[in-house]
Write an enzyme that holds these catalytic residues in place. Structure first.
Site, mmCIF file in Angstrom:
data_model
loop_
_atom_site.group_PDB
_atom_site.id
_atom_site.type_symbol
_atom_site.label_atom_id
_atom_site.label_comp_id
_atom_site.label_asym_id
_atom_site.label_seq_id
_atom_site.Cartn_x
_atom_site.Cartn_y
_atom_site.Cartn_z
ATOM 1 C CG HIS A 1 -4.427 -35.616 18.755
ATOM 2 N ND1 HIS A 1 -4.865 -36.779 19.366
ATOM 3 C CD2 HIS A 1 -5.294 -35.357 17.749
ATOM 4 C CE1 HIS A 1 -5.935 -37.219 18.715
ATOM 5 N NE2 HIS A 1 -6.224 -36.375 17.739
ATOM 6 C CE LYS B 1 6.049 -0.880 8.691
ATOM 7 N NZ LYS B 1 5.177 -0.222 7.732
ATOM 8 C CE LYS C 1 -3.183 2.321 3.086
ATOM 9 N NZ LYS C 1 -3.910 2.234 4.339
ATOM 10 C CD GLU D 1 9.635 -6.121 6.752
ATOM 11 O OE1 GLU D 1 9.402 -4.982 6.269
ATOM 12 O OE2 GLU D 1 9.422 -6.403 7.943
ATOM 13 C CD GLU E 1 -1.277 -4.288 11.861
ATOM 14 O OE1 GLU E 1 -1.975 -4.674 10.911
ATOM 15 O OE2 GLU E 1 -0.077 -3.992 11.737
ATOM 16 N N GLY F 1 -4.395 -1.881 5.697
ATOM 17 C CA GLY F 1 -3.702 -3.059 5.160
ATOM 18 C C GLY F 1 -4.397 -4.361 5.521
ATOM 19 N NE ARG F 2 -5.785 -3.529 11.724
ATOM 20 C CZ ARG F 2 -5.073 -2.415 11.772
ATOM 21 N NH1 ARG F 2 -3.960 -2.313 11.071
ATOM 22 N NH2 ARG F 2 -5.462 -1.394 12.511
HETATM 23 O O1 LIG Z 1 1.252 -2.690 2.278
HETATM 24 P P1 LIG Z 1 2.382 -2.052 2.992
HETATM 25 O O2 LIG Z 1 2.321 -0.564 2.958
HETATM 26 O O3 LIG Z 1 3.704 -2.567 2.466
HETATM 27 O O4 LIG Z 1 2.285 -2.437 4.485
HETATM 28 C C1 LIG Z 1 2.389 -3.757 4.918
HETATM 29 C C2 LIG Z 1 2.041 -3.885 6.381
HETATM 30 O O5 LIG Z 1 3.018 -3.215 7.138
HETATM 31 C C3 LIG Z 1 2.719 -2.508 8.284
HETATM 32 O O6 LIG Z 1 3.737 -2.730 9.185
HETATM 33 C C4 LIG Z 1 1.361 -2.593 8.904
HETATM 34 O O7 LIG Z 1 1.410 -2.884 10.249
HETATM 35 C C5 LIG Z 1 0.443 -3.555 8.213
HETATM 36 O O8 LIG Z 1 -0.886 -3.222 8.557
HETATM 37 C C6 LIG Z 1 0.628 -3.459 6.726
HETATM 38 O O9 LIG Z 1 -0.295 -4.279 6.085
#
Ligand SMILES: O=P(O)(O)OC[C@H]1O[C@H](O)[C@H](O)[C@@H](O)[C@@H]1O
Length: 545
Positions: free
Chosen positions: A382, A510, A204, A210, A351, A265-266
Site C-alpha cells: 500500500h 568515526k 567487539k 556510542e 557494509e 561485526g556484521r
Molecule cells: O562491536 P563494536 O566494536 O562496538 O563495533 C560496532 C560496529 O561499529 C563499526 O562502525 C562497524 O562499522 C560495524 O561493523 C560494527 O559492528
C-alpha cells in the site's frame, strides 16, 4: 579496466541479456519452468523462476563464477585464509557454528574449541539467569535485559530475538539500545527497575563511542536508582574481544564473554554477541539457530555451483546490478516476526559490498553492492510497491514467507500468502495496453479517456523476484536463512574481487566525528574547516554555551 569486464563471458552476458525475451514468454514457452528453476536447501525452498533468465543465462553466470574462481574462494574462507587482506584477518564466522569436534586451526590453535568454551560460558550464564540463581542487588531475579551495542553488535541480536519471539522465555524481556541519541536510552530505561535489570554491553572493539557513552549513562542510571558501585558486577556484563579495555572500564573480569578478530561485526550474532538471543530463547534454541546456519555452510561449501542456493541468489543479484543497471534490491518479508530482516540484510550487504576498488586496489568499472531496503508485506503493497510495479527503476525483489504461521488466525495467513504470490505474479507478468483497454471496456468512460487511462494502467512486467518459503519460522530455519544471505553477499564480493570484510568508509566518519566533538567543546568558534562544517558546528555551540 578490470579483467572482469574484459572477459569474454562478461561481454557475452551483456549481449545475451539484451536479447532475452520477456519473462511472460519464457513461462509460456516452458511449462516446466517452475520445476526447473526452483530448489531446496536446509528446509528453505527457493523459487527463482521469476528471474530474467534462460538456461543459457544461468550457464553464462555459472561460467563467470568459475572463471572468477568462486569455488576456491569459498574454500579459502572456510579454511581460514587471510581473505580480509586490508585488515590481515581470516574470516571465520562459519567456525562459530561448527559442530563440536570439528577442527579449524588458526595460527596453530583450534578455534572450534575456543568457540565451544565460549558457548559453555554462555550456557551457564543463561541457566543462572533463567533459573533465578543470578540475583540482582536486592535479591530479586533478573526480569529485563538491556543490550547496549551498535552496528553488528546491535542489529543481529535485536532482529533475531524479534524474529524468534514465539520462543521467548516468558519471564524475561529484552530491550536494545544502539543510538547515542540520549532519547533512545532514556525511553528504554523509563519503565525499568534497576533491581531486576541486567545490562549487556556488546562491543567487539570496546572502543565504539556510542556504546561506551550509553554504558556510562546506564551505570549512572543504575546508581541513581539505588545500586552501588559494588553492585555493578551483578548488573553489567560485556561481550568483547578487548578484555583489557573492558576490565579497565570497570566490568568484572568474570562477566566478560569473548569475541575474536576473525569475526566481523556484521557476522557476529553467532558468537557471544548473540547472548541476548540465547537469554530470550534459551541455549538449546540458540544452538538450533547455529545448527541451521551450519547446515547452510555445509550446503554452500559442498554443493556444485549450479545447485548452490547462495550462489544462485548471488549471481542473480549480480546479473541485475551489472547487466540491467539495477541500483537497489528489495527484501519483502511476509511475516511480521521477520519485519526487521531487511534492515539486517541491509547492514550485512551494504557494509560488506559497498566498495569501489578490487583487492589489489584497482578502481572498479562496474557497479558493486546495490542499495538494500525493504519491509514487511502486506504493508509495503500500500506504499512503495507502486514504484516496484510502475516506476522507472528496475528493483529485483526477494519475497520471504513461512508456509505456516505461529499465529494461525482465521483466514489471515491464507490472505497473506495470496498477497505474496499475487505480487510476484503481477511483477512478472505486468499488464499490457490491450489488457488495460479490455479491463476498461465496460466502463462509462469515453473512448478517448479509455485510451488515455489504459496507458496509465500499463505495467511492463518482467520485474524479477525470488520467493523463499519455509515450512515454519524456527531457530533453525532462521539460522539457515541468515547464513544464506551472508553467503549470497560473499558470492558477489568474490566475483567482483573486492574485500567484503572491511569497512574503511565507516572508519573515516568515526574519526571525523571525534574531531568535530572536540570542536563542539572548544572555547572558540571553529574556523579551520570548510565553511559549511564551521557554520554547523558554530550554530550548535551558540545553542549550548
Ligand atoms: O562491536 P563494536 O566494536 O562496538 O563495533 C560496532 C560496529 O561499529 C563499526 O562502525 C562497524 O562499522 C560495524 O561493523 C560494527 O559492528
Amino acid at each position: 579496466m578490470t579483467e572482469l569486464t574484459q572477459s569474454q563471458t562478461w561481454n557475452e552476458l551483456v549481449a545475451h541479456t539484451e536479447a532475452l525475451p520477456h519473462m511472460r514468454a519464457l513461462f509460456e514457452s516452458d511449462p516446466q519452468r517452475f520445476d526447473k528453476m526452483s530448489t531446496t536447501a536446509c528446509d528453505l525452498f527457493l523459487d527463482y523462476s521469476k528471474n530474467r533468465a534462460s538456461e543459457e543465462t544461468l550457464s553464462l553466470l555459472f561460467k563467470l563464477a568459475e572463471e572468477c574462481k568462486l569455488e576456491s574462494k569459498i574454500k579459502a574462507m572456510f579454511d581460514g585464509d587471510v581473505i580480509n587482506t586490508t585488515e590481515k584477518r581470516a574470516v571465520l564466522h562459519t567456525a562459530l557454528r561448527a559442530t563440536p569436534g570439528q577442527k579449524i586451526l588458526l595460527d596453530g590453535v583450534d578455534i572450534v574449541q575456543e568457540v565451544q568454551q565460549a558457548q559453555a560460558q554462555m550456557a551457564s550464564f543463561v541457566s543462572s539467569i533463567t533459573s533465578g540463581d543470578w540475583k540482582g542487588y536486592t535479591g530479586k531475579p533478573i526480569t529485563d535485559i538491556v543490550s547496549i551495542g551498535i552496528g553488528g553488535s546491535f542489529l543481529g541480536p535485536k532482529i533475531v530475538s524479534q524474529a524468534l519471539r514465539p520462543y521467548w522465555n516468558k519471564a524475561l524481556n529484552c530491550h536494545f539500545v544502539g543510538n547515542v541519541d540520549g532519547t533512545s536510552i532514556t525511553e528504554k530505561l523509563k519503565p525499568l527497575d534497576a533491581e531486576t535489570t541486567l545490562f549487556i554491553m556488546s562491543s567487539k572493539s570496546f572502543g565504539t563511542q556510542e556504546t561506551l557513552t550509553n554504558t556510562l549513562s546506564a551505570k549512572d542510571w543504575f546508581i541513581q536508582q539505588g545500586g552501588t558501585q559494588s553492585d555493578i558486577a551483578q548488573h553489567f556484563v560485556a561481550v568483547t574481544s578487548n578484555v583489557a579495555k573492558a576490565t579497565e572500564f570497570g566490568i568484572d573480569a568474570n562477566n566478560i564473554f569473548p569475541m575474536w578478530d576473525w569475526v566481523g561485526g556484521r557476522y557476529s550474532l553467532w558468537s557471544a554477541i548473540g547472548l541476548p538471543i540465547a537469554l530470550m530463547i534459551g541455549m538449546d534454541n540458540f544452538r538450533e539457530l547455529l545448527n541451521g546456519a551450519h547446515q547452510m555452510d555445509q550446503h554452500f561449501a559442498n554443493t556444485p555451483l549450479s545447485e548452490n542456493m547462495p550462489v544462485i541468489m548471488g549471481l542473480f543479484s549480480l546479473l541485475y546490478g551489472n547487466f540491467h543497471n539495477a541500483q537497489s534490491h528489495v527484501v519483502l518479508t511476509y511475516d511480521h516476526y521477520l519485519r526487521g530482516l531487511p534492515a539486517y540484510f541491509q547492514q550485512l550487504d551494504m557494509e560488506s559490498n559497498g566498495k569501489s576498488v578490487t583487492l589489489d586496489g584497482t578502481q572498479v568499472d562496474f557497479s558493486t553492492g546495490p542499495v538494500i531496503w525493504g519491509g514487511e508485506g502486506t504493508n509495503g503493497q500500500h506504499a512503495y510497491h507502486q514504484l516496484l510495479h510502475q516506476g522507472t527503476a528496475l528493483i529485483p525483489a526477494d519475497f520471504i514467507m513461512p508456509l505456516k504461521s505461529h499465529n494461525p488466525l482465521g483466514e489471515h495467513h491464507k490472505q497473506l500468502a495470496s498477497n505474496c504470490f499475487g505480487q510476484t505474479q503481477a511483477l512478472m507478468q505486468g499488464r499490457s495496453y490491450e489488457e488495460s483497454l479490455t479491463e476498461l471496456a465496460g466502463s462509462t468512460l469515453s473512448e478517448n479517456d479509455k485510451r488515455t487511462i489504459a496507458k496509465h494502467k500499463v505495467m511492463q512486467g518482467n520485474k524479477p523476484s525470488n520467493t523463499i518459503l519455509m515450512d515454519k519460522l524456527t531457530p533453525a530455519t532462521l539460522g539457515s536463512l541468515i547464513a544464506l544471505y551472508e553467503h549470497r553477499t560473499f558470492v558477489q564480493g568474490a566475483i567482483w574481487d573486492i574485500n567484503s570484510f572491511d569497512q574503511w568508509g565507516v572508519e573515516l566518519g568515526k574519526n571525523l566525528g571525534n574531531d568535530v566533538l572536540e570542536r563542539l567543546s572548544a572555547t572558540a568558534d571553529a574556523t579551520e574547516l570548510d565553511s559549511s562544517s564551521n557554520g554547523l558546528i558554530n550554530m550548535f555551540r551558540q545553542q549550548t554555551i
